[in-house]
Write a protein that holds these residues in place. Structure first.
Motif, PDB file in Angstrom:
ATOM      1  N   TYR A 210       0.829  -1.205   0.000  1.00 58.28           N
ATOM      2  CA  TYR A 210       0.000   0.000   0.000  1.00 58.28           C
ATOM      3  C   TYR A 210       0.867   1.259   0.000  1.00 58.28           C
ATOM      4  O   TYR A 210       0.513   2.262  -0.621  1.00 58.28           O
ATOM      5  CB  TYR A 210      -0.925   0.019   1.220  1.00 58.28           C
ATOM      6  CG  TYR A 210      -1.983  -1.070   1.234  1.00 58.28           C
ATOM      7  CD1 TYR A 210      -2.362  -1.738   0.072  1.00 58.28           C
ATOM      8  CD2 TYR A 210      -2.605  -1.440   2.422  1.00 58.28           C
ATOM      9  CE1 TYR A 210      -3.322  -2.729   0.093  1.00 58.28           C
ATOM     10  CE2 TYR A 210      -3.577  -2.423   2.456  1.00 58.28           C
ATOM     11  CZ  TYR A 210      -3.931  -3.079   1.287  1.00 58.28           C
ATOM     12  OH  TYR A 210      -4.889  -4.060   1.313  1.00 58.28           O
ATOM     13  N   THR A 214       0.562   3.960  -2.903  1.00 62.38           N
ATOM     14  CA  THR A 214       0.268   5.356  -2.582  1.00 62.38           C
ATOM     15  C   THR A 214       1.275   6.282  -3.247  1.00 62.38           C
ATOM     16  O   THR A 214       0.922   7.342  -3.777  1.00 62.38           O
ATOM     17  CB  THR A 214       0.298   5.589  -1.059  1.00 62.38           C
ATOM     18  OG1 THR A 214      -0.663   4.744  -0.436  1.00 62.38           O
ATOM     19  CG2 THR A 214      -0.041   7.028  -0.720  1.00 62.38           C
ATOM     20  N   CYS A 217       0.363   6.525  -6.892  1.00 66.28           N
ATOM     21  CA  CYS A 217      -0.853   7.335  -7.081  1.00 66.28           C
ATOM     22  C   CYS A 217      -0.555   8.819  -6.875  1.00 66.28           C
ATOM     23  O   CYS A 217      -1.096   9.674  -7.588  1.00 66.28           O
ATOM     24  CB  CYS A 217      -1.949   6.873  -6.121  1.00 66.28           C
ATOM     25  SG  CYS A 217      -2.677   5.267  -6.551  1.00 66.28           S
ATOM     26  N   MET A 248      -6.189   5.214  -4.645  1.00 65.02           N
ATOM     27  CA  MET A 248      -5.663   3.888  -4.350  1.00 65.02           C
ATOM     28  C   MET A 248      -6.769   2.899  -3.991  1.00 65.02           C
ATOM     29  O   MET A 248      -6.615   1.688  -4.192  1.00 65.02           O
ATOM     30  CB  MET A 248      -4.653   3.983  -3.197  1.00 65.02           C
ATOM     31  CG  MET A 248      -3.959   2.681  -2.890  1.00 65.02           C
ATOM     32  SD  MET A 248      -2.766   2.827  -1.569  1.00 65.02           S
ATOM     33  CE  MET A 248      -3.852   3.022  -0.160  1.00 65.02           C
TER      34      MET A 248
END
Length: 343
Positions: A210, A214, A217, A248
């Motif tokens: 993640y 992130t 993104c 995300m």
């Protein structure tokens, strides 16, 4: 369309990055160990305490090479940001939408619709690909319940209700997530989502994935002229890249979660690649980060057909395409934001 180049991962804790001509130079103990042409890079992820020279950061900004700094254990620290070139009118629209509860909810439900739709199909795909190894009835029941929430999400105009629907779907999804772990089940047992810090092996991998997503993104939104800190679903908060977290959401299950499951099920990552700290946190070792990041880079090169554009693109460009579609929607070129629907 943005060109997908290479990402340079610098994992040695004592590595120092500098620039020489058109090359990024990596040194250890004041000795050069490697150099890479800047024009072949789209990003640099540095997991070193030593850091980088101001000259290199300036060169990266001028050439559009994103450079992000992490602690050796994977905690995000900072990233280089140069002069803003975003469309001021686009960002003004973004601010107005974020401040308007009705319009903000309209965009937020697109992100959540994509998230729940994709999470549902992750479960459905598992029953199709591994019918002899997963509890098909259990997964299909959860997927069916998630499917029932999609019309409610698509028509929801209340932010609080929307978050409630998202929470119920996430509970269903993570309630059966452990069944998707097909190998190394004793070492990668999933019971619940834990973060800040992750408390077991599978959560450590999810959190790291993640973090990487992130970052991608954030870079995608900035390249589209949007402010990654002004969100619609995640409300603006100092230091939080709210819009990057929004974007995300629809990619979590299909991009990050499936990647983590692939690393575990294909034994790219094993228990030896993770280490429990005195605090209880579980983190990747140096070898673990190398294996994980190498697989992540390969994942970004895989080709898919984008569901809205109907064109083949690498996975790594999906955040950039979605950011561009979001910008076009804010400008009024599209009637509604088209979430990324994977199947």
């Amino acid at each position: 369309m943005r060109q997908l180049l290479n990402t340079l991962f610098v994992l040695s804790e004592d590595a120092y990055l500098s620039v020489n001509g058109e090359n990024v130079v990596i040194s250890r103990e004041q000795k050069e160990v490697a150099r890479f042409p800047l024009h072949t890079l789209e990003g640099i992820l540095c997991f070193s305490y030593a850091g980088a020279s101001p000259a290199l950061m300036s060169a990266c900004v001028q050439r559009g090479v994103d450079i992000a700094f992490f602690s050796p254990r994977g905690q995000f620290l900072a990233r280089t940001v140069g002069e803003e070139h975003g469309n001021v009118l686009l960002r003004q629209t973004q601010n107005r939408v974020s401040d308007d509860p009705y319009q903000s909810c309209r965009y937020a439900r697109g992100f959540i619709l994509g998230k729940v739709y994709n999470a549902r199909w992750v479960l459905e795909r598992a029953t199709r690909d591994h019918p002899q190894r997963v509890p098909v009835k259990t997964l299909k029941t959860a997927a069916a319940q998630m499917a029932q929430s999609l019309p409610l999400i698509a028509s929801c105009e209340d932010p609080a209700q929307l978050l409630g629907l998202e929470g119920e779907a996430a509970k269903l999804y993570f309630g059966v997530f452990d069944h998707l772990v097909l190998q190394q089940q004793s070492d990668f047992r999933f019971t619940s989502r834990s973060r800040r810090p992750p408390l077991d092996n599978i959560n450590a991998l999810l959190s790291f994935a993640y973090t990487l997503l992130t970052r991608d993104c954030t870079a995608a939104l900035e390249s589209a002229g949007l402010d990654p800190y002004i969100g619609f679903m995640h409300r603006p908060r100092p230091g939080r890249r709210s819009l990057a977290l929004d974007l995300m959401e629809e990619l979590r299950a299909v991009y990050a979660d499936r990647f983590v499951l692939s690393c575990v099920n294909r034994k790219i990552i094993t228990a030896k690649h993770l280490q429990k700290q005195e605090s209880g946190a579980v983190l990747l070792t140096d070898d673990g980060r190398r294996a994980f990041l190498g697989a992540w880079q390969s994942k970004k090169q895989e080709q898919i057909t984008h569901p809205f554009l109907k064109e083949k693109i690498p996975w790594g460009l999906v955040p950039y395409v979605q950011a561009l579609l979001l910008a076009r929607t804010l400008r009024g070129d599209l009637e509604a934001y088209p979430p990324f629907f994977w199947k």
